[in-house]
Design an enzyme around this catalytic site. Structure first.
Site, PDB file in Angstrom:
ATOM      1  CG  HIS A 311      -2.085   0.908   1.065  1.00  0.00           C
ATOM      2  ND1 HIS A 311      -2.010   2.261   1.275  1.00  0.00           N
ATOM      3  CD2 HIS A 311      -3.346   0.649   0.650  1.00  0.00           C
ATOM      4  CE1 HIS A 311      -3.191   2.793   1.017  1.00  0.00           C
ATOM      5  NE2 HIS A 311      -4.013   1.848   0.625  1.00  0.00           N
ATOM      6  CG  ASP A 368      -8.362  -4.656  -2.919  1.00  0.00           C
ATOM      7  OD1 ASP A 368      -9.576  -4.486  -2.732  1.00  0.00           O
ATOM      8  OD2 ASP A 368      -7.617  -3.779  -3.388  1.00  0.00           O
TER       9      ASP A 368
HETATM   10  N1  CMC Z   1       4.083  -7.648  -4.738  1.00  0.00           N
HETATM   11  C1  CMC Z   1       5.414  -7.630  -4.938  1.00  0.00           C
HETATM   12  N2  CMC Z   1       6.176  -6.541  -4.841  1.00  0.00           N
HETATM   13  C2  CMC Z   1       5.561  -5.400  -4.532  1.00  0.00           C
HETATM   14  C3  CMC Z   1       4.173  -5.333  -4.303  1.00  0.00           C
HETATM   15  C4  CMC Z   1       3.429  -6.518  -4.407  1.00  0.00           C
HETATM   16  N3  CMC Z   1       2.126  -6.524  -4.201  1.00  0.00           N
HETATM   17  N4  CMC Z   1       3.836  -4.061  -3.997  1.00  0.00           N
HETATM   18  C5  CMC Z   1       4.970  -3.355  -4.053  1.00  0.00           C
HETATM   19  N5  CMC Z   1       6.023  -4.157  -4.362  1.00  0.00           N
HETATM   20  C6  CMC Z   1       7.429  -3.767  -4.437  1.00  0.00           C
HETATM   21  C7  CMC Z   1       7.723  -3.027  -5.714  1.00  0.00           C
HETATM   22  O1  CMC Z   1       8.117  -3.898  -6.747  1.00  0.00           O
HETATM   23  C8  CMC Z   1       8.823  -2.108  -5.271  1.00  0.00           C
HETATM   24  O2  CMC Z   1       9.996  -2.865  -5.182  1.00  0.00           O
HETATM   25  P1  CMC Z   1      11.443  -2.225  -5.557  1.00  0.00           P
HETATM   26  O3  CMC Z   1      11.718  -1.234  -4.470  1.00  0.00           O
HETATM   27  O4  CMC Z   1      12.373  -3.382  -5.590  1.00  0.00           O
HETATM   28  O5  CMC Z   1      11.284  -1.567  -6.900  1.00  0.00           O
HETATM   29  C9  CMC Z   1       8.452  -1.731  -3.844  1.00  0.00           C
HETATM   30  O6  CMC Z   1       7.661  -2.850  -3.379  1.00  0.00           O
HETATM   31  C10 CMC Z   1       7.623  -0.457  -3.742  1.00  0.00           C
HETATM   32  O7  CMC Z   1       6.475  -0.595  -4.563  1.00  0.00           O
HETATM   33  P2  CMC Z   1       5.814   0.588  -5.369  1.00  0.00           P
HETATM   34  O8  CMC Z   1       5.068   0.023  -6.525  1.00  0.00           O
HETATM   35  O9  CMC Z   1       6.851   1.623  -5.665  1.00  0.00           O
HETATM   36  O10 CMC Z   1       4.822   1.170  -4.267  1.00  0.00           O
HETATM   37  P3  CMC Z   1       3.578   2.115  -4.523  1.00  0.00           P
HETATM   38  O11 CMC Z   1       3.305   2.806  -3.257  1.00  0.00           O
HETATM   39  O12 CMC Z   1       3.805   2.951  -5.735  1.00  0.00           O
HETATM   40  O13 CMC Z   1       2.407   1.082  -4.888  1.00  0.00           O
HETATM   41  C11 CMC Z   1       0.617  -0.447  -4.698  1.00  0.00           C
HETATM   42  C12 CMC Z   1       1.416   0.688  -4.006  1.00  0.00           C
HETATM   43  C13 CMC Z   1      -0.606  -0.754  -3.840  1.00  0.00           C
HETATM   44  C14 CMC Z   1       0.154   0.016  -6.079  1.00  0.00           C
HETATM   45  C15 CMC Z   1       1.530  -1.689  -4.800  1.00  0.00           C
HETATM   46  O14 CMC Z   1       1.901  -2.138  -3.515  1.00  0.00           O
HETATM   47  C16 CMC Z   1       0.866  -2.824  -5.596  1.00  0.00           C
HETATM   48  O15 CMC Z   1       0.972  -2.836  -6.811  1.00  0.00           O
HETATM   49  N6  CMC Z   1       0.162  -3.774  -4.887  1.00  0.00           N
HETATM   50  C17 CMC Z   1      -0.579  -4.817  -5.573  1.00  0.00           C
HETATM   51  C18 CMC Z   1      -1.906  -4.276  -6.067  1.00  0.00           C
HETATM   52  C19 CMC Z   1      -2.899  -4.075  -4.946  1.00  0.00           C
HETATM   53  O16 CMC Z   1      -3.081  -4.934  -4.095  1.00  0.00           O
HETATM   54  N7  CMC Z   1      -3.568  -2.911  -4.962  1.00  0.00           N
HETATM   55  C20 CMC Z   1      -4.589  -2.579  -3.972  1.00  0.00           C
HETATM   56  C21 CMC Z   1      -4.177  -1.460  -3.078  1.00  0.00           C
HETATM   57  S1  CMC Z   1      -5.209  -1.301  -1.600  1.00  0.00           S
HETATM   58  C22 CMC Z   1      -6.795  -0.933  -2.180  1.00  0.00           C
HETATM   59  C23 CMC Z   1      -6.886   0.304  -2.959  1.00  0.00           C
HETATM   60  O17 CMC Z   1      -6.443   1.356  -2.531  1.00  0.00           O
HETATM   61  O18 CMC Z   1      -7.478   0.231  -4.037  1.00  0.00           O
END
Ligand code: CMC
Length: 434
Positions: A311, A368
């Site tokens: 998140h 989720d």
């Molecule tokens: N699985 C594997 N690696 C992950 C995941 C995941 N679910 N989420 C983040 N990472 C890694 C990402 O690859 C990155 O690694 P590195 O530093 O090596 O590049 C690091 O963690 C930081 O991730 P980010 O994408 O820069 O973080 P963000 O804050 O931009 O993204 C997020 C947040 C929710 C989009 C992301 O965690 C994600 O894609 N999660 C899976 C999708 C999901 O479950 N979304 C629902 C969010 S909660 C409900 C809502 O608000 O809708």
């Protein structure tokens, strides 16, 4: 909405300027440097892609502390609302800023049921969609179509019709959502019933058929209430920011919410609940163990993410996920269901939380991760999961749109950019181009 407590100033030195900017302090002591005048004073803008570090507004709807795992609507902890409130009461709280009195609650509930039918012409819109249409596509199109039925109520700044427009939208969204499902499975539409409460009415429209009476399951109604409450707001998330951005152009409520529905659809946002169950199905079909799948995620070559994990704001735990996990366990027990997907989800969670990849990045289950297993237990098909998220998030979107539109200091949302394209060049006639 400006002019909150200012505790100190931040000093910025740039291009020979030495300027001070006020630090705005929120009621929960969050601090933000108010740089509204930065460009006017220095010619410089701030660069913050994805708003990693930018508060786009001051708001009094929801407080979220990602480090401490706190989520409160209008000051009330989500745990209390989940245990004691109903979705309609929580919606009132979010939209109108306080818990309703008995007459206020009854009046609000009555308005929502009275406005639950959609115009018969609009019902016929459903005929035009292919049977394969994703219900989120139908939902967003239908919500913006609502604006065509109330042309006198489209002036966003005019408050004369604001409450009735809010009630219409809240009242009709479950009907549109259930009709989009009925369209998908080729069943006749089931019209709303005013003797049922909001959640029971939705379940009835989803699952009743004309051929036999539908037996309402109170356990299912309560579970749906809880899920909708937990999804009802989450401050300036992607879809809410979209609603506010679109609404800042004084766009009417229906169109602004329709834009929010589109944003929610994305797999990184609300669409993740569908993705989680599809991921669990995929792991099962490929015969992978939790550990093997987690290894594939970590490897990054496959471009996989553990959906339902991570998140932008929560870096410790997501309080909604905690409540949902418990509710999921209880619901399956009460309904006497054993879902192997829950076993797999639990195993994935356990494996991930022990793995340094997830620990170092502070990745925890989000809202989720377990919600889809509850939806499955209620008989909701996977494609409808994000629609249920939208039903839940609606009062939050409305509350933010209302807060923004009623704030006389609101200006149209219009970010700047740092241009990195070609500098001035000239038009080359077609025959001279290479
Ligand atoms: N699985 C594997 N690696 C992950 C995941 C995941 N679910 N989420 C983040 N990472 C890694 C990402 O690859 C990155 O690694 P590195 O530093 O090596 O590049 C690091 O963690 C930081 O991730 P980010 O994408 O820069 O973080 P963000 O804050 O931009 O993204 C997020 C947040 C929710 C989009 C992301 O965690 C994600 O894609 N999660 C899976 C999708 C999901 O479950 N979304 C629902 C969010 S909660 C409900 C809502 O608000 O809708």
């Amino acid at each position: 909405m400006r002019g909150e407590a200012v505790a100190e100033n931040a000093r910025i030195h740039i291009g020979g300027h030495d300027l001070e900017f006020p630090v705005v302090v929120g009621t929960e002591n969050e601090r933000g440097i108010d740089i509204t005048n930065l460009r006017a004073k220095t010619g410089v803008v701030t660069l913050d892609p994805a708003f990693m570090n930018t508060a786009s507004t001051v708001s009094s709807v929801t407080h979220l502390d990602g480090e401490k795992g706190i989520l409160r609507y209008r000051g009330i902890p989500i745990e209390e609302l989940g245990e004691k409130s109903t979705f309609v009461e929580t919606a009132y709280l979010l939209i109108y800023g306080k818990l309703p009195t008995r007459p206020e609650l009854d009046g609000f509930q009555r308005l929502l049921t009275r406005h639950s039918m959609i115009h018969e012409d609009m019902r016929r819109f459903f005929d035009g969609y292919p049977i394969t249409a994703h219900p989120m596509a139908i939902l967003s199109a239908m919500v913006t179509s609502l604006s065509s039925f109330y042309p006198y109520a489209l002036n966003a700044k005019d408050d004369q019709y604001r409450d009735i427009t809010i009630a219409r939208l809240m009242g009709k969204l479950p009907t549109i959502a259930a009709f989009s499902y009925k369209k998908n499975i080729g069943h006749p539409f089931i019209y709303p019933r005013n003797d049922l409460d909001y959640c029971a009415n939705f379940l009835h429209m989803m699952f009743a058929v004309p051929a036999e009476p539908y037996k309402m399951n109170e356990v299912a109604v309560r579970a749906l209430n809880l899920l909708l409450i937990l999804h009802a707001d989450h401050e300036q998330n992607c879809s809410t920011s979209t609603v506010r951005m679109v609404g800042s152009a004084h766009t009417n409520l229906f169109a602004s919410i329709s834009a929010g529905i589109c944003a929610l659809w994305g797999p990184l946002h609300g669409g993740a609940n569908q993705e989680v169950v599809e991921m669990l199905e995929d792991i099962g079909e490929r015969g992978l163990t939790a550990k093997q799948f987690i290894d594939q995620v970590k490897d990054k070559k496959a471009g996989l993410r553990l959906m339902g994990f991570g998140h932008r704001v929560y870096k410790n735990f997501d309080p909604r996920a905690k409540i949902i996990k418990k509710a999921c366990d209880e619901l399956l027990q009460k309904l006497g269901i054993h879902d192997p997907m829950l076993d797999l989800a639990l195993e994935l969670e356990e494996t991930a939380l022990r793995d340094s990849y997830f620990v170092e990045r502070k990745l925890y289950p989000n809202v989720d991760f377990y919600s889809g297993i509850i939806y499955r237990a209620l008989g909701v098909p996977t494609q409808m999961f994000t629609v249920l998220f939208a039903l839940g998030r609606l009062p939050g979107w409305i509350a933010h749109w209302k807060e923004m539109i009623e704030d006389p200091t609101t200006k149209i949302g219009r970010p700047r950019q740092i241009y990195m394209g070609p500098t001035q060049t000239h038009y080359v006639p077609l025959e001279q181009r290479q």
